[in-house]
Design a protein around this motif. Structure first.
Motif, PDB file in Angstrom:
ATOM      1  N   SER A  33       0.828  -1.205   0.000  1.00 19.38           N
ATOM      2  CA  SER A  33       0.000   0.000   0.000  1.00 19.38           C
ATOM      3  C   SER A  33       0.865   1.260   0.000  1.00 19.38           C
ATOM      4  O   SER A  33       1.805   1.378   0.774  1.00 19.38           O
ATOM      5  CB  SER A  33      -0.893  -0.013   1.242  1.00 19.38           C
ATOM      6  N   LYS A  85       0.087   4.147   1.060  1.00 20.68           N
ATOM      7  CA  LYS A  85      -0.093   4.898   2.301  1.00 20.68           C
ATOM      8  C   LYS A  85      -0.947   4.075   3.255  1.00 20.68           C
ATOM      9  O   LYS A  85      -2.041   3.663   2.904  1.00 20.68           O
ATOM     10  CB  LYS A  85      -0.800   6.227   1.988  1.00 20.68           C
ATOM     11  N   PHE A 116      -5.740   1.091   5.098  1.00 25.53           N
ATOM     12  CA  PHE A 116      -5.319   1.866   3.923  1.00 25.53           C
ATOM     13  C   PHE A 116      -5.726   3.310   4.166  1.00 25.53           C
ATOM     14  O   PHE A 116      -6.826   3.568   4.663  1.00 25.53           O
ATOM     15  CB  PHE A 116      -6.050   1.382   2.661  1.00 25.53           C
ATOM     16  N   VAL A 117      -4.883   4.244   3.805  1.00 27.84           N
ATOM     17  CA  VAL A 117      -5.209   5.656   4.012  1.00 27.84           C
ATOM     18  C   VAL A 117      -5.527   6.306   2.666  1.00 27.84           C
ATOM     19  O   VAL A 117      -4.787   6.139   1.696  1.00 27.84           O
ATOM     20  CB  VAL A 117      -4.037   6.390   4.686  1.00 27.84           C
ATOM     21  N   VAL A 118      -6.661   7.010   2.623  1.00 32.96           N
ATOM     22  CA  VAL A 118      -7.053   7.731   1.400  1.00 32.96           C
ATOM     23  C   VAL A 118      -7.329   9.194   1.763  1.00 32.96           C
ATOM     24  O   VAL A 118      -7.509   9.506   2.943  1.00 32.96           O
ATOM     25  CB  VAL A 118      -8.317   7.115   0.747  1.00 32.96           C
TER      26      VAL A 118
END
Lengths: 485, 95
Positions: B80, B82, B88-90
Motif C-alpha cells: 500500500s 499509504k 489503507f489511508v485515502v
C-alpha cells in the motif's frame, strides 16, 4: 564449455544430466551474457544472487528426474513472482512486490527451474513492438534499432540473444507468436484454459493465455509440459489429464490434412511472405501431408472485433489500479476522485489510457449493444469458421505476421497500422485455439519470418508434431552476430 | 459516428483518468481512426447470431464455501502506498 548458452534447452538439460556442466557454471554463463547485453534492454529486473544460490543448491543435491532440472529461466514481467518486483511494464506497478507466485511460474520451479530475472514487455501487454513499456524500448538482437515484436518483446529478445535458455510469455492477440516470428524463435499460444491465468497481471481475461517461447520445437514441448495443468484458482482452467508432450513428440505427419485459408492472403502483403507460405506448404506436402484449400470467411473482422473485446475487458480489469491498495499513487489532487484520476493519468502510459477509454466507451450506457454485443456476435462467427474448417482438416498453416521486424518509431504515430501487425494471430485468440509460430526463413533484408500452425482446441500435440517435422526439414537456423557486447 | 472532444472528456471522467488538455486533440484523432476501423463490423448482419460469452464448453465451476487462507493482513497491506497501522489511508472523504 564456452558456447553452452547458444545451445537448445534440451541440449543444455542433457549436459546438466551428464555433469558436463554444473547448474552454477550454466547460471554464471547466462549472467555474463546478460551483463554484456544491457543495450538490448530486455530485462527489467535481474535476480542473480537468488539464481546463483538456487544453482548451488541444485549442484549439491542434483535431482535429474525433473523436466527442467537445474535450469535458470527469465520470464516476462507479467507473471507475479513472490518477493520479486513485478511491473507489467508499467509505472503504476513500478513498486509492486507480490507476496505470491503465479501458478505457471510455480509449475516451472516445481519442475526444477529457478528465476534468473524479469523481462521487459509492452505496458500491460498492450503493444506489438515493446515500445509502450515504461522501461523503454527493447532491441531485437537481429539488428540495432529493430523492434523485437510485442508484447513479449523482452522475452523474444532475451531468448534470441542467448540470455535465457527458454522463456515464457503471454498471448492475448499475438504477443507470443509475433515476437517469436520477429526474432527467428518458436512461440506457442496454448488453448485457452490449458495454462493457469492465476497470478498473471490481467489484460483481457477471455483472451489471455501464457505459453512457451523457445529455440526449438522440442524445447517448446518440454516447457509446455512443465507450465500447463489444471489449477483450481483459475475458474477457466481446463480440468484434464496432464499430457506428456515431450515424450510423445514425433515427426511422422503422413496423411495429415493441412488447411490453407485463402483469406490469409491480404492486400499489400510482401511477396516474400507469400513465397515463405509456399515454401511451408511444399515442406509439409513432401512429408506426406495433404494440403486442402479452406475458407475462414470472417477473418477480416477479427481485428475490429478484438479492438472492442480486448479494451472492454481491459478497462474493467484495470479499474483496480486506484492508488490505494498497491502500486503508484499521485500526490496531486484535492479529494479522493482527483487522487484516482491523477494516479491513473500519471501511472498509465498513452496506449493503455487509449485502450481504457475505448473499453469504457464501448461498455457505456447506450453504446453497449452497438459495440460490445456486436463484437461478441462476430466472435461467434469467427469461432464457427474454425469449427467448420476443423471438420475437414487437422491443422491450418498461415504466415505468422504480415511483415518482418520493423524499425523503432516506424509505426508509433498510427495506432491502427500498429494493430494490423496482429492480423494473422488475433483470430486464434478469439476462438480460444492453440497456435505455434515457427521460424521458416528470411526476407531480403535478412530478417526472420515465421509460419503459424493453428490446431483444434487441446490439440497441442499435433501442431507440435507437425512443427517438429517442419523444423527438421526447413533448415532454418538463427545466425545472430553478437554486435551488442 | 465520430467522437468529439466533449465526449472523450466524459468517457475519461467515467474511467477516472484525468486528460491533459494539450493532449485532447491527438487523442480525439487517434480514437476516431480506431473507431472508424472498428465500425467495419457494421457491414455484417448479425441479427440471428448468438453472442459468444465464453469460449469454453464448460460452465464455471463452483467451489466449496470454505476458508482457504487468512491472517495475511500484513501481506495485503505491504504494497500500500499509504497506510496507518492496519488501514489503507485515502484522502478525506467525509468532512
Amino acid at each position: 564449455m564456452s558456447n553452452i548458452t547458444n545451445q537448445s534447452l534440451s541440449e543444455i538439460l542433457e549436459s546438466i544430466k551428464l555433469k558436463k556442466i554444473s547448474s552454477l557454471e550454466l547460471t554464471q554463463a547466462y549472467i555474463k551474457n546478460i551483463e554484456n547485453a544491457k543495450k538490448l534492454n530486455s530485462f527489467v529486473t535481474t535476480t542473480f544472487d537468488q539464481a546463483l544460490e538456487n544453482a548451488k543448491k541444485f549442484d549439491n543435491k542434483p535431482n535429474n528426474e525433473q523436466l527442467l532440472s537445474g535450469i535458470p529461466l527469465a520470464v516476462k514481467d507479467l507473471f507475479c513472482t513472490e518477493n520479486v518486483k513485478t511491473t507489467a511494464g508499467s509505472n503504476i506497478l513500478n513498486n509492486f512486490i507480490p507476496s505470491y507466485e503465479s501458478t505457471v511460474t510455480k509449475n516451472l520451479w516445481n519442475n526444477g527451474a529457478f528465476l534468473l530475472g524479469k523481462l521487459n514487455c509492452d505496458e500491460f501487454a498492450m503493444g506489438s513492438s515493446n515500445e509502450t513499456s515504461f522501461f523503454g524500448n527493447v532491441i531485437n538482437p537481429i539488428g540495432d534499432q529493430l523492434v523485437p515484436g510485442g508484447s513479449s518483446g523482452g522475452s523474444s529478445s532475451a531468448l534470441a540473444a542467448d540470455l535465457t535458455p527458454a522463456t515464457i510469455g503471454t498471448d492475448t492477440g499475438g504477443s507470443i507468436r509475433q515476437p517469436a516470428s520477429f526474432t527467428g524463435t518458436v512461440g506457442l499460444k496454448p488453448t485457452y484454459g490449458l495454462c493457469s491465468r492465476w497470478g498473471i497481471v490481467a489484460f483481457a481475461s477471455s483472451l489471455d493465455q501464457a505459453g512457451p517461447m523457445t529455440k526449438t520445437v522440442n524445447d517448446c514441448s518440454i516447457m509446455l509440459e512443465a507450465m500447463s495443468g489444471f489449477d483450481e484458482k483459475d475458474s477457466t482452467s481446463i480440468n484434464k489429464k496432464k499430457e506428456i508432450y515431450s515424450k510423445n513428440l514425433k515427426d511422422n505427419i503422413k496423411g495429415l490434412k493441412i488447411g490453407i485459408p485463402k483469406e490469409y492472403r491480404v492486400d499489400n502483403m510482401p511477396k516474400e511472405i507469400d513465397e515463405l507460405w509456399e515454401k511451408g506448404k511444399k515442406i509439409l506436402k513432401d512429408l506426406g501431408a495433404q494440403l486442402i484449400d479452406i475458407s475462414l470467411p470472417h477473418t477480416k473482422y477479427a481485428l475490429p472485433t478484438y479492438y472492442i473485446v480486448a479494451p472492454a475487458e481491459a478497462s474493467s480489469n484495470l479499474a483496480r489500479y486506484d492508488g490505494v491498495r498497491y502500486g503508484y499513487r499521485s500526490e496531486k489532487g484535492k479529494d479522493l476522485i482527483e487522487m484516482y484520476e491523477n494516479t491513473r493519468s500519471e501511472g498509465f502510459g498513452d496506449e493503455v489510457k487509449r485502450r481504457i477509454l475505448i473499453g469504457t466507451y464501448v461498455l457505456s450506457s447506450g453504446y453497449y449493444d452497438a459495440y460490445y454485443l456486436k463484437a461478441q456476435k462476430v466472435r461467434q462467427l469467427i469461432k464457427k469458421d474454425f469449427d467448420d474448417s476443423f471438420t475437414k482438416v487437422d491443422a491450418i498453416l498461415t504466415p505468422s505476421t504480415p511483415s518482418s521486424a520493423f524499425k523503432i518509431g516506424e509505426k508509433t504515430n498510427d495506432p491502427v497500422s500498429m494493430y494490423l501487425n496482429d492480423i494473422f494471430t488475433v483470430p486464434v485468440n478469439l476462438a480460444g485455439l492453440p497456435a505455434l509460430s515457427l521460424p521458416a526463413g528470411l526476407d531480403k533484408k535478412g530478417y526472420p519470418l515465421g509460419l503459424q500452425l493453428i490446431g483444434k482446441a487441446l490439440d497441442e500435440q499435433k501442431i507440435l508434431n507437425i512443427g517438429y517435422a517442419f523444423e527438421k526439414n526447413c533448415g532454418y537456423k538463427n545466425e545472430i552476430k553478437k554486435w551488442w557486447s | 459516428m465520430s467522437l468529439d472532444k466533449e465526449k472523450i472528456k466524459h468517457v475519461a471522467k467515467l474511467a477516472r483518468i484525468s486528460v491533459d488538455e494539450a493532449k485532447v486533440d491527438s487523442l480525439t484523432k487517434d480514437l476516431n481512426s480506431i473507431f472508424k476501423f472498428i465500425e467495419q463490423l457494421n457491414e455484417l448482419n448479425t441479427d440471428k447470431v448468438e453472442p459468444l460469452t465464453s469460449i469454453l464448453n464448460q460452465s464455471l465451476r463452483s467451489r466449496k464455501d470454505e476458508i482457504s487462507d487468512g491472517k495475511i493482513r500484513e501481506k495485503i497491506l505491504k504494497n500500500s502506498p499509504k497506510k496507518n497501522e492496519e488501514f489503507f489511508v485515502v484522502p478525506k472523504v467525509v468532512e
